[in-house]
Design a protein around this motif. Structure first.
Motif, PDB file in Angstrom:
ATOM      1  N   ARG A   1       0.825  -1.216   0.000  1.00  0.00           N
ATOM      2  CA  ARG A   1       0.000   0.000   0.000  1.00  0.00           C
ATOM      3  C   ARG A   1       0.850   1.253   0.000  1.00  0.00           C
ATOM      4  O   ARG A   1       0.567   2.211  -0.703  1.00  0.00           O
ATOM      5  CB  ARG A   1      -0.936   0.012   1.194  1.00  0.00           C
ATOM      6  CG  ARG A   1      -2.090  -0.898   1.024  1.00  0.00           C
ATOM      7  CD  ARG A   1      -3.074  -0.719   2.149  1.00  0.00           C
ATOM      8  NE  ARG A   1      -3.941  -1.876   2.105  1.00  0.00           N
ATOM      9  CZ  ARG A   1      -4.310  -2.576   3.134  1.00  0.00           C
ATOM     10  NH1 ARG A   1      -3.945  -2.230   4.328  1.00  0.00           N
ATOM     11  NH2 ARG A   1      -5.081  -3.618   2.989  1.00  0.00           N
TER      12      ARG A   1
ATOM     13  N   TRP B   1       2.145   1.924  -3.412  1.00  0.00           N
ATOM     14  CA  TRP B   1       1.085   2.450  -4.286  1.00  0.00           C
ATOM     15  C   TRP B   1       0.849   3.926  -4.005  1.00  0.00           C
ATOM     16  O   TRP B   1       0.627   4.715  -4.915  1.00  0.00           O
ATOM     17  CB  TRP B   1      -0.218   1.679  -4.093  1.00  0.00           C
ATOM     18  CG  TRP B   1      -0.273   0.425  -4.898  1.00  0.00           C
ATOM     19  CD1 TRP B   1      -0.274  -0.850  -4.422  1.00  0.00           C
ATOM     20  CD2 TRP B   1      -0.328   0.310  -6.324  1.00  0.00           C
ATOM     21  NE1 TRP B   1      -0.318  -1.741  -5.460  1.00  0.00           N
ATOM     22  CE2 TRP B   1      -0.358  -1.051  -6.642  1.00  0.00           C
ATOM     23  CE3 TRP B   1      -0.346   1.243  -7.357  1.00  0.00           C
ATOM     24  CZ2 TRP B   1      -0.407  -1.510  -7.938  1.00  0.00           C
ATOM     25  CZ3 TRP B   1      -0.410   0.772  -8.656  1.00  0.00           C
ATOM     26  CH2 TRP B   1      -0.428  -0.595  -8.934  1.00  0.00           C
ATOM     27  N   ARG B   2       0.871   4.303  -2.736  1.00  0.00           N
ATOM     28  CA  ARG B   2       0.637   5.709  -2.395  1.00  0.00           C
ATOM     29  C   ARG B   2       1.719   6.599  -2.992  1.00  0.00           C
ATOM     30  O   ARG B   2       1.435   7.663  -3.520  1.00  0.00           O
ATOM     31  CB  ARG B   2       0.550   5.898  -0.885  1.00  0.00           C
ATOM     32  CG  ARG B   2      -0.750   5.408  -0.318  1.00  0.00           C
ATOM     33  CD  ARG B   2      -0.777   5.589   1.186  1.00  0.00           C
ATOM     34  NE  ARG B   2      -1.976   4.975   1.713  1.00  0.00           N
ATOM     35  CZ  ARG B   2      -2.960   5.642   2.261  1.00  0.00           C
ATOM     36  NH1 ARG B   2      -2.905   6.931   2.390  1.00  0.00           N
ATOM     37  NH2 ARG B   2      -4.012   5.010   2.718  1.00  0.00           N
TER      38      ARG B   2
ATOM     39  N   ALA C   1       1.178   6.803  -6.673  1.00  0.00           N
ATOM     40  CA  ALA C   1       0.000   7.630  -6.968  1.00  0.00           C
ATOM     41  C   ALA C   1       0.331   9.107  -6.854  1.00  0.00           C
ATOM     42  O   ALA C   1      -0.096   9.913  -7.676  1.00  0.00           O
ATOM     43  CB  ALA C   1      -1.152   7.283  -6.038  1.00  0.00           C
TER      44      ALA C   1
ATOM     45  N   LEU D   1      -6.228   3.667  -3.057  1.00  0.00           N
ATOM     46  CA  LEU D   1      -5.021   2.835  -3.022  1.00  0.00           C
ATOM     47  C   LEU D   1      -4.804   2.226  -1.640  1.00  0.00           C
ATOM     48  O   LEU D   1      -4.260   1.134  -1.526  1.00  0.00           O
ATOM     49  CB  LEU D   1      -3.809   3.654  -3.452  1.00  0.00           C
ATOM     50  CG  LEU D   1      -3.777   4.003  -4.935  1.00  0.00           C
ATOM     51  CD1 LEU D   1      -2.654   4.991  -5.225  1.00  0.00           C
ATOM     52  CD2 LEU D   1      -3.628   2.752  -5.784  1.00  0.00           C
TER      53      LEU D   1
ATOM     54  N   LEU E   1      -7.614   5.925 -11.520  1.00  0.00           N
ATOM     55  CA  LEU E   1      -6.438   6.474 -10.856  1.00  0.00           C
ATOM     56  C   LEU E   1      -5.653   7.421 -11.742  1.00  0.00           C
ATOM     57  O   LEU E   1      -4.835   8.184 -11.251  1.00  0.00           O
ATOM     58  CB  LEU E   1      -5.491   5.341 -10.444  1.00  0.00           C
ATOM     59  CG  LEU E   1      -6.020   4.320  -9.467  1.00  0.00           C
ATOM     60  CD1 LEU E   1      -5.000   3.200  -9.277  1.00  0.00           C
ATOM     61  CD2 LEU E   1      -6.367   4.982  -8.151  1.00  0.00           C
TER      62      LEU E   1
ATOM     63  N   VAL F   1      -8.878   1.241  -9.634  1.00  0.00           N
ATOM     64  CA  VAL F   1      -9.020   0.382  -8.469  1.00  0.00           C
ATOM     65  C   VAL F   1     -10.382  -0.301  -8.549  1.00  0.00           C
ATOM     66  O   VAL F   1     -11.402   0.366  -8.746  1.00  0.00           O
ATOM     67  CB  VAL F   1      -8.899   1.190  -7.159  1.00  0.00           C
ATOM     68  CG1 VAL F   1      -9.247   0.327  -5.957  1.00  0.00           C
ATOM     69  CG2 VAL F   1      -7.499   1.750  -7.008  1.00  0.00           C
TER      70      VAL F   1
ATOM     71  N   VAL G   1      -5.584  -3.128  -8.372  1.00  0.00           N
ATOM     72  CA  VAL G   1      -5.382  -2.126  -9.415  1.00  0.00           C
ATOM     73  C   VAL G   1      -5.272  -2.895 -10.718  1.00  0.00           C
ATOM     74  O   VAL G   1      -4.576  -3.906 -10.796  1.00  0.00           O
ATOM     75  CB  VAL G   1      -4.101  -1.303  -9.176  1.00  0.00           C
ATOM     76  CG1 VAL G   1      -3.806  -0.401 -10.369  1.00  0.00           C
ATOM     77  CG2 VAL G   1      -4.223  -0.476  -7.903  1.00  0.00           C
TER      78      VAL G   1
END
Length: 154
Positions: free
Chosen positions: A3, A6-7, A10, A42, A117, A123, A134
């Protein structure tokens, strides 16, 4: 991908997208809300799918959308069809982070929603026995079932 990874990805994506624009421009006043939607979505990666689910203990697709939007202070309806009707249709090429993507798998209308996204990814809370993922918007599987992109935020 974890996670936190992903952050980070993003955030980099959102900074890149801020300089880009499509034919239908969203209200720049909502940029912070869009970033928050993406980061919240996310943060749900890996959570279990649960039919009728609306919490991190388990989501169905529209429950995921409703939960994520609520976390940033935006109220959306509960069902996929109601969410589809809650915004205005846009071309997929004009979609920006936070827009909703709708699909039909049954052939009887809208029955799945995902959160866009940016960078051709979304997502999804896909199905029983799976978890929030994703997925690439332009993968053949998703393209085959795609119906509409909808902008809920102005």
């Amino acid at each position: 991908m974890r996670r936190s990874a992903w952050r980070g990805a993003a955030l980099a994506l959102l900074l890149t997208l801020a300089a880009c624009g499509g034919g239908v421009r969203p209200d720049p006043a909502n940029d912070g809300t869009r970033r928050a939607i993406v980061l919240e979505a996310l943060g749900q990666i890996g959570r279990p799918y649960r039919y009728g689910g609306t919490t991190p203990a388990g989501y169905d697709c529209s429950g995921l959308v409703q939960y994520v939007y609520a976390q940033v202070g935006v109220k959306v309806p509960r069902t996929t069809r109601e969410q589809h009707a809650a915004g205005r249709r846009i071309d997929l090429d004009d979609a920006v982070p936070g827009d909703l993507l709708f699909y039909s798998f049954s052939g009887r209308g809208i029955d799945h929603v995902a959160i866009y996204l940016g960078d051709d990814e979304a997502v999804h809370a896909p199905a029983s026995g799976r978890s929030v993922i994703v997925a690439g918007v332009h993968l053949a599987y998703w393209q085959k079932h795609f119906v509409d992109a909808v902008r809920v935020l102005p």
